[in-house]
Each structure stands twice: as C-alpha cells, then as structure tokens.
Design a protein around this motif. Structure first.
Motif, PDB file in Angstrom:
ATOM      1  N   UNK A  98      -0.693   1.910   8.138  1.00  0.00           N
ATOM      2  CA  UNK A  98      -0.579   0.501   8.511  1.00  0.00           C
ATOM      3  C   UNK A  98      -1.841  -0.215   8.052  1.00  0.00           C
ATOM      4  N   UNK A  99      -1.657  -1.397   7.538  1.00  0.00           N
ATOM      5  CA  UNK A  99      -2.786  -2.200   7.062  1.00  0.00           C
ATOM      6  C   UNK A  99      -2.434  -3.655   7.134  1.00  0.00           C
ATOM      7  N   UNK A 100      -3.321  -4.468   6.630  1.00  0.00           N
ATOM      8  CA  UNK A 100      -3.130  -5.912   6.685  1.00  0.00           C
ATOM      9  C   UNK A 100      -1.824  -6.343   6.024  1.00  0.00           C
ATOM     10  N   UNK A 101      -1.461  -5.638   4.943  1.00  0.00           N
ATOM     11  CA  UNK A 101      -0.273  -6.080   4.216  1.00  0.00           C
ATOM     12  C   UNK A 101       1.007  -5.396   4.695  1.00  0.00           C
ATOM     13  N   UNK A 102       0.908  -4.609   5.759  1.00  0.00           N
ATOM     14  CA  UNK A 102       2.114  -4.073   6.345  1.00  0.00           C
ATOM     15  C   UNK A 102       2.105  -2.560   6.498  1.00  0.00           C
ATOM     16  N   UNK A 103       3.306  -2.018   6.680  1.00  0.00           N
ATOM     17  CA  UNK A 103       3.458  -0.588   6.911  1.00  0.00           C
ATOM     18  C   UNK A 103       4.041   0.073   5.664  1.00  0.00           C
ATOM     19  N   UNK A 104       3.391   1.158   5.253  1.00  0.00           N
ATOM     20  CA  UNK A 104       3.894   1.924   4.127  1.00  0.00           C
ATOM     21  C   UNK A 104       4.317   3.292   4.642  1.00  0.00           C
ATOM     22  N   UNK A 105       5.395   3.826   4.103  1.00  0.00           N
ATOM     23  CA  UNK A 105       5.782   5.191   4.440  1.00  0.00           C
ATOM     24  C   UNK A 105       5.834   6.017   3.165  1.00  0.00           C
ATOM     25  N   UNK A 134       5.740  15.788   1.264  1.00  0.00           N
ATOM     26  CA  UNK A 134       6.188  17.176   1.151  1.00  0.00           C
ATOM     27  C   UNK A 134       5.318  17.898   0.123  1.00  0.00           C
ATOM     28  N   UNK A 135       4.956  17.192  -0.923  1.00  0.00           N
ATOM     29  CA  UNK A 135       3.972  17.709  -1.863  1.00  0.00           C
ATOM     30  C   UNK A 135       2.697  16.884  -1.695  1.00  0.00           C
ATOM     31  N   UNK A 136       1.695  17.446  -0.980  1.00  0.00           N
ATOM     32  CA  UNK A 136       0.508  16.644  -0.645  1.00  0.00           C
ATOM     33  C   UNK A 136      -0.261  16.169  -1.872  1.00  0.00           C
ATOM     34  N   UNK A 137       0.004  16.791  -3.004  1.00  0.00           N
ATOM     35  CA  UNK A 137      -0.728  16.369  -4.199  1.00  0.00           C
ATOM     36  C   UNK A 137      -0.023  15.211  -4.885  1.00  0.00           C
ATOM     37  N   UNK A 138       1.172  14.917  -4.420  1.00  0.00           N
ATOM     38  CA  UNK A 138       1.918  13.846  -5.079  1.00  0.00           C
ATOM     39  C   UNK A 138       2.749  13.092  -4.050  1.00  0.00           C
ATOM     40  N   UNK A 139       2.118  12.139  -3.377  1.00  0.00           N
ATOM     41  CA  UNK A 139       2.816  11.359  -2.359  1.00  0.00           C
ATOM     42  C   UNK A 139       3.800  10.401  -3.008  1.00  0.00           C
ATOM     43  N   UNK A 140       4.932  10.240  -2.343  1.00  0.00           N
ATOM     44  CA  UNK A 140       5.984   9.399  -2.888  1.00  0.00           C
ATOM     45  C   UNK A 140       6.241   8.259  -1.899  1.00  0.00           C
ATOM     46  N   UNK A 141       6.171   7.037  -2.388  1.00  0.00           N
ATOM     47  CA  UNK A 141       6.402   5.880  -1.517  1.00  0.00           C
ATOM     48  C   UNK A 141       7.869   5.811  -1.137  1.00  0.00           C
ATOM     49  N   UNK A 142       8.135   5.789   0.174  1.00  0.00           N
ATOM     50  CA  UNK A 142       9.513   5.723   0.644  1.00  0.00           C
ATOM     51  C   UNK A 142       9.919   4.288   0.911  1.00  0.00           C
ATOM     52  N   UNK A 143       9.071   3.575   1.645  1.00  0.00           N
ATOM     53  CA  UNK A 143       9.425   2.202   1.973  1.00  0.00           C
ATOM     54  C   UNK A 143       8.184   1.433   2.391  1.00  0.00           C
ATOM     55  N   UNK A 144       8.371   0.146   2.471  1.00  0.00           N
ATOM     56  CA  UNK A 144       7.281  -0.724   2.891  1.00  0.00           C
ATOM     57  C   UNK A 144       7.858  -1.826   3.769  1.00  0.00           C
ATOM     58  N   UNK A 145       7.197  -2.035   4.909  1.00  0.00           N
ATOM     59  CA  UNK A 145       7.552  -3.198   5.721  1.00  0.00           C
ATOM     60  C   UNK A 145       6.412  -4.176   5.502  1.00  0.00           C
ATOM     61  N   UNK A 146       6.693  -5.232   4.802  1.00  0.00           N
ATOM     62  CA  UNK A 146       5.623  -6.151   4.426  1.00  0.00           C
ATOM     63  C   UNK A 146       5.240  -7.051   5.588  1.00  0.00           C
ATOM     64  N   UNK A 147       3.943  -7.280   5.726  1.00  0.00           N
ATOM     65  CA  UNK A 147       3.470  -8.244   6.710  1.00  0.00           C
ATOM     66  C   UNK A 147       3.244  -9.560   5.989  1.00  0.00           C
ATOM     67  N   UNK A 148       3.372 -10.640   6.737  1.00  0.00           N
ATOM     68  CA  UNK A 148       3.087 -11.953   6.158  1.00  0.00           C
ATOM     69  C   UNK A 148       1.842 -12.490   6.823  1.00  0.00           C
ATOM     70  N   UNK A 149       0.669 -12.138   6.262  1.00  0.00           N
ATOM     71  CA  UNK A 149      -0.561 -12.556   6.929  1.00  0.00           C
ATOM     72  C   UNK A 149      -0.601 -14.069   7.115  1.00  0.00           C
ATOM     73  N   UNK A 150      -1.091 -14.470   8.276  1.00  0.00           N
ATOM     74  CA  UNK A 150      -1.175 -15.899   8.568  1.00  0.00           C
ATOM     75  C   UNK A 150      -2.187 -16.560   7.639  1.00  0.00           C
TER      76      UNK A 150
END
Lengths: 214, 435
Positions: free
Chosen positions: B407-414, B418-434
């Motif tokens: 989780x960060x300023x720009x939202x949630x990333x998942x 399974x392979x720690x040397x090669x993370x794969x982006x599953x999804x992103x819930x974008x935040x809309x910073x004020x």
C-alpha cells in the motif's frame, strides 16, 4: 568579480570595434552611458507564516505582523544602471545593433542583453541632435541574495535623448526612458510545510543616463 | 516624419506606472481547526457505498477480505477472493480512524477516543456491536494533532489540505543571508542599510518557529492481536483489551512507554514495539500481564519491525519528520536469540525504508517513493537483493499466501510472489490523492 570581467570585456570589444573603421566615415556607432533608474515598490508582506505548533492556523488574509517577519513599507528605490550599445548605421535615423549592461533593482542586479535600435529624430543631424532608442531582450540574473534561485526574464525599454555632437563623429549623450524587466524567483522550500514558492517579478523603472558616443 | 515620431512616442504614453509588480505564489499545507462534538463521533457505524481511495493508510487482511484505512475517515472493505480482481464491497465511515485489527468476525477500529467493535460476518452489512473508551485523549495522525476535551465534550482536530496563496510583495524576496551586502547597499539601495541587518538578524531567529517539529509524522496508533488480548499503542502508552469474547472487548492493563511508539508486531510469545528511538520487547506468555524484556535503543528514526526466528528486521528511516537530520537510512538485522539481550547482527544501508514484511526466506522492504525491494533472506546476515520495483509508491507491505499486498500513496498493488525472484503484478486499486 564576474560582472566586472564581463563589463571590461564588453568595453574592450567596443573600443576595438570603434577603432577598426575610420571615424569620419564610420558605419558603426557605439554608445556608453551610466546613470540611475528609479521606481517604487509596494509594501512587503510577511515572509512566512506561523504554521508550527498545534493550534495556530494560518490565515492568508490576516496580517501576521510578528516581529520576526519583515514587513517592509512601500517606498522609492533607486539603482545604478550602466548601458552600452553597438550598432550599424543603416541611416542616421536607423542604427541597428545590440545593447548590454548592468542594472541594479532593489537588492538584485541584472545583466540585460538586448536587440536595440537607435536613430536621430527630426531627420537632420545638427550640433544638438535628439535621438530615440528602443530595445528588447533578455536580462540575465546577476549578483543577488537568492543566487541561482533567481532567474532573469524578458525586458523592453524605450527612451529618448539628446546628443551633443563634437564634430569628429563623437558626441556627449543625455537620455531618459523607461525600462520594464521581468524575473522569477523559485525559492528553496522545506518540502514539508511549504511545498513550492515562486515570486514573479516585474520591475518598472524610469532611467536617466549620461555618456558618450563614438 | 511626424507620424513616425508619434509611433515612437506612443509607448511612452503607455508607461503609466513605475511601480514594481511582484507576486509571490506559495503552495503550503494548511491546517484548519475542526471541532467535533463527541456525540457526532459516536454515531453508530454501518456500511455505506464503496468510495474511492484518497489517502490510504493501514492495510489489513482477513480471510478473503481486505481492509484499507482511509486516514481519519474510515475503512474500505474489499472482497479479494480473486487477487487479480479485488472488488469493492463497502465503506465504513469511522471518524478519526487510523488502525484496525480483526478477531473472528469482529473488526476493531479506533475512532478518536473510542475502540469500536464491528460485526463483519456479513461484509456487505457491517454493523457496530460495541464501543469502549481507549483512555487515549490525544494523538498524532500524520502531521495533525487531535485532543479530546471532557468538559466541552468535543474533539479538537485539524484538517490538513494543500492550499495556494498569492500575495503582492516588494520584489525583494525573503532571504536569510545577503552575500552582496556592500556593493548592493552602495549601488542598488536607497533606503537605510540597517534594513538588511534587521532582516538578517530576524531571519536568524525565525528557525525556532519554522523548523518542522519532530515526532509528528508516522506516529499512528497501532493494533495487534495476540492470544486473547488486543494490544493498542498510542504515542506513549500500550493499552490492553481482553477479547476473550470478541464482541465485548474489556479494557485491561496499560503500560507506559517512554518513546514515541510507531509499530507493534506480535511474534510467538513476544511483542516487538518499534518506536522512534528504539525497540521494546515484551513477553506476553501471560497475555494480560506483558512484561518488558528489553529496551533496545538506537538513533532517532522511524522504525517498523518484523521478526522471523532469531532475527528481527528493523528499518530506520532518518530522513523524515520522525528522524533527526543526518541520520542514516538502514535496514538492521537484530539477533534476538536471547530476547532480553538483543544485539545488532548486521546493518544494510537502504534508501528511505518504510514498512517491511517477511515470508521466510523472502523479505520485502518498502521504500516510499523509491519503490519496493525484494531480498532473499535465507541467510539474514547476508541479504541478497532479488528484485526492485522503482515505479511504485509503497509504505507498507503484507505477504500472505504467495500474494504480496503493498500500500502506498498511489494505492494498493497486489503481486504474485510464487517465484520470489520474479514478482508478477496481479492488480492495482488506484488511489486518487487529494493533492
């Protein structure tokens, strides 16, 4: 020191240029002038706001006249101006060239470099010749309290004057005019409470200068 | 000729003013006082329609549900049965909320002075089941401070926003030093040169009011559940709640912590409490009676902590509101084989480290704006960087069953790790910073 070097080089360059051609039939004219430029400033506002501490809320419309923040009054400002012009004489009514110099505005100096035209007014060249001058260019930020934060900007300056001809292609000049110069200060900020601060500056001055032409 | 003369003189007519026009535009954080009657804060909480993320805070995972705090506003509830496609379920409006924890079907969330228990057995229709006072009457959230006044029954809070103001100035700027004092006073100034000395003198005094106060950022309240106890930390207090009956939390003992508490991490029979100046280790073998085993101090900085086996991983971030200038940013590996005598086993320099998470042998470290770094921690004394994500903004991370949530300023990333040397982006819930 940089300013001094710059000016010296300019003057040397001009002197060399002036000597390259015979004065009597010279196609070039160089003028060197010095004088003052005058203007007014608006009153200053507090430099900061007391946003630290928990219950002090900043209100931009409230005049925080705290002793630690300078609130300077409106007033008159006067500064030195040094101006040099070198141009090709297309006709006595039109001399095209460049101008450069040093201008002091309040606490900041600028080095203007501009495209300029000069020329005699009323058609005839007499012992007392009125002339006009018009220039537009860019002012480089010179010595100032903000260092690299201060950026120069566009300038334009019209003026009129009188040349007292000495008869051998040289003359004594008195001129007056207006100068408009823009600049910008991008202040360094803490990035936490103040995120950005920019000051757009527009200097407007009347100038009076004296010098000579050759 | 007369006409051309007129053309030349026209600009002069236009010159009506010899006054400088200068405008200073400042973008700053503006704090506005807010007063909330306690009765408003204590309105019964229930689920509302999903809302966009604006300022995401803490992250919590329970079964297939994902809870994301909207700082001081409430909690977003997501159905994360498919991490590639999280689905927003509802939003709980909880004033003053910064943290949460879940036991069984009960979600605990703080709301200024209260601890609220919410029944989440049906996540689409969450309802309040209980509310107890935490005993905390003030707190720091980010850069804002709130306090509760018992007599007026009001919460005094601050609303932070980014504001821009433009003022007219005298074109002389604001400055601290005047390196060209003499030549400019000579050439460029008309009025008394004492004005310079005055400005220089006064601005030298000004920093007493303009230095950012330390200890404001990141010191949020933190929650942890261990056996039948809910541990809640405020800035300087550890408060226990007995949750043997989850729907009915009972206020228990409290312990005073001298340092500004930032994080709390339960591991086996111990509680690791990260503070700005060190790490506390509490023994919770007897959950209602935590015993301090060790207080391990270090330089002042922000420091989340995670633990695996005999090693605790602590990130120290000096360059922030909770650190002191010049403090180094490091990842410390602390040997805790003897809980009452922890010692630094190894220190790794790391830029702006925030939260971290471990799923042995993989260690994930958030680096704020600098992204996320993945280490192979099979040998804690020799961490091997495996992957870096520079383009995400991450301040907290949860590795759970091969899915990494950041989780960060720009939202949630998942990510799938399974392979720690090669993370794969599953999804992103974008935040809309004020801002």
């Amino acid at each position: 020191m940089k300013t001094v070097t710059f000016l010296t080089l300019c003057l040397v360059g001009q002197a060399a240029m002036g000597q390259n051609t015979p004065t009597a039939t010279s196609h070039w004219r160089t003028t060197v002038e010095m004088g003052v430029q005058m203007g007014q400033v608006k009153p200053d506002v507090p430099a900061g706001y007391p946003y630290y501490g928990y219950d002090i809320i900043y209100n931009p419309y409230y005049n925080y006249n705290y002793s630690y923040y300078p609130v300077r009054d409106a007033g008159n400002r006067i500064g030195l101006t040094i101006h040099a012009f070198t141009g090709y004489i297309v006709s006595p009514q039109l001399i095209t060239g460049i101008s450069f110099g040093v201008d002091y505005f309040n606490n900041s100096a600028f080095l203007p470099i501009a495209a300029a035209i000069q020329g005699d007014l009323f058609g005839r060249t007499k012992r007392l010749t009125p002339f006009y001058t018009l220039e537009s260019g860019y002012a480089i930020a010179g010595p100032n309290p903000h260092g690299k934060e201060l950026k120069g900007g566009w300038l334009w300056s019209p003026g009129v004057g009188v040349r007292i001809n000495k008869g051998n292609g040289t003359g004594f000049l008195i001129s007056a005019g207006y100068k408009h110069l823009e600049a910008k200060q991008v202040a360094t900020v803490d990035g936490v409470q103040i995120l950005a601060q920019t000051e757009q500056r527009v200097y407007n001055r009347l100038y009076f200068r004296m010098g000579f032409s050759f | 000729m007369k006409a051309s003369l007129l053309v030349l003189l026209l600009p002069l007519v236009y010159l009506t003013s010899c006054t400088d026009n200068c405008e200073r535009t400042t973008t700053y954080r503006k704090y506005t006082s807010v007063q909330l009657p306690i009765s408003d804060v204590r309105q019964a909480i229930s689920s509302g329609a999903p809302q966009p993320l604006i300022e995401p805070g803490k992250l919590y995972v329970k079964d297939q549900y994902l809870f994301i705090v909207e700082v001081k506003k409430g909690i977003h509830v997501f159905d994360n049965s498919n991490p590639s496609n999280p689905r927003a379920i509802s939003f709980l409006s909880i004033p003053g909320n910064v943290d949460m924890a879940v036991r069984d079907n009960i979600l605990y969330a703080d709301s200024y002075v209260d601890l609220v228990a919410l029944d989440i057995s049906n996540p689409t229709a969450i309802k309040e089941v209980n509310r107890v006072e935490t005993g905390f009457i003030n707190g720091l959230v980010g850069r804002t401070y709130w306090s509760y006044d018992k007599t007026s029954m009001k919460i005094y809070d601050q609303r932070e926003e980014i504001a821009t103001t433009t003022v007219k100035t005298d074109c002389e700027g604001s400055f601290n030093i005047l390196p060209y004092l003499i030549p400019i006073a000579w050439f460029g100034r008309y009025y008394e040169s004492l004005a310079f000395a005055d400005v220089a003198y006064n601005s030298a005094k000004a920093p007493t009011t303009t230095t950012p106060t330390t200890g404001v950022g990141g010191s949020m309240a933190r929650f942890a559940i261990s056996s039948n106890q809910l541990y809640v930390v405020n800035n300087s207090t550890l408060q226990l709640f007995d949750i043997t009956n989850p729907a009915n939390p009972v206020k228990g003992k409290s312990a005073t912590l001298n340092w500004n508490v930032e994080t709390i991490f339960p591991y086996r029979n111990s509680l690791f409490i990260g503070t700005t100046t060190g790490m506390y280790i509490y023994d919770v073998t007897s959950p209602a009676e935590p015993k301090q085993l060790a207080a391990f101090s270090h330089v002042r900085s922000c420091d989340p902590v995670v633990v695996h086996d005999n090693y605790a991983y602590v990130t120290l971030r000096g360059t922030s509101t909770c650190g002191v200038a010049g403090t180094q940013d490091v990842l410390d590996v602390i040997d805790i084989s003897n809980l009452s005598a922890p010692r630094v086993a190894k220190s790794y320099p790391l830029e702006t480290p925030y939260g971290l998470g471990i799923d042995y042998p993989t260690l994930f470290v958030c680096q704020g704006n600098k992204g996320l770094q993945v280490f192979n921690a099979s040998n804690p004394l020799d961490l091997k960087p495996q992957q870096t994500f520079a383009n995400v903004n991450a301040f907290d991370v949860i590795p759970i069953s091969k899915t990494l949530l950041t989780i960060g300023k720009d939202g949630l990333y998942q990510y799938d790790y399974a392979n720690p040397a090669d993370l794969r982006l599953l999804s992103k819930i974008a935040a809309q910073p004020a801002y």
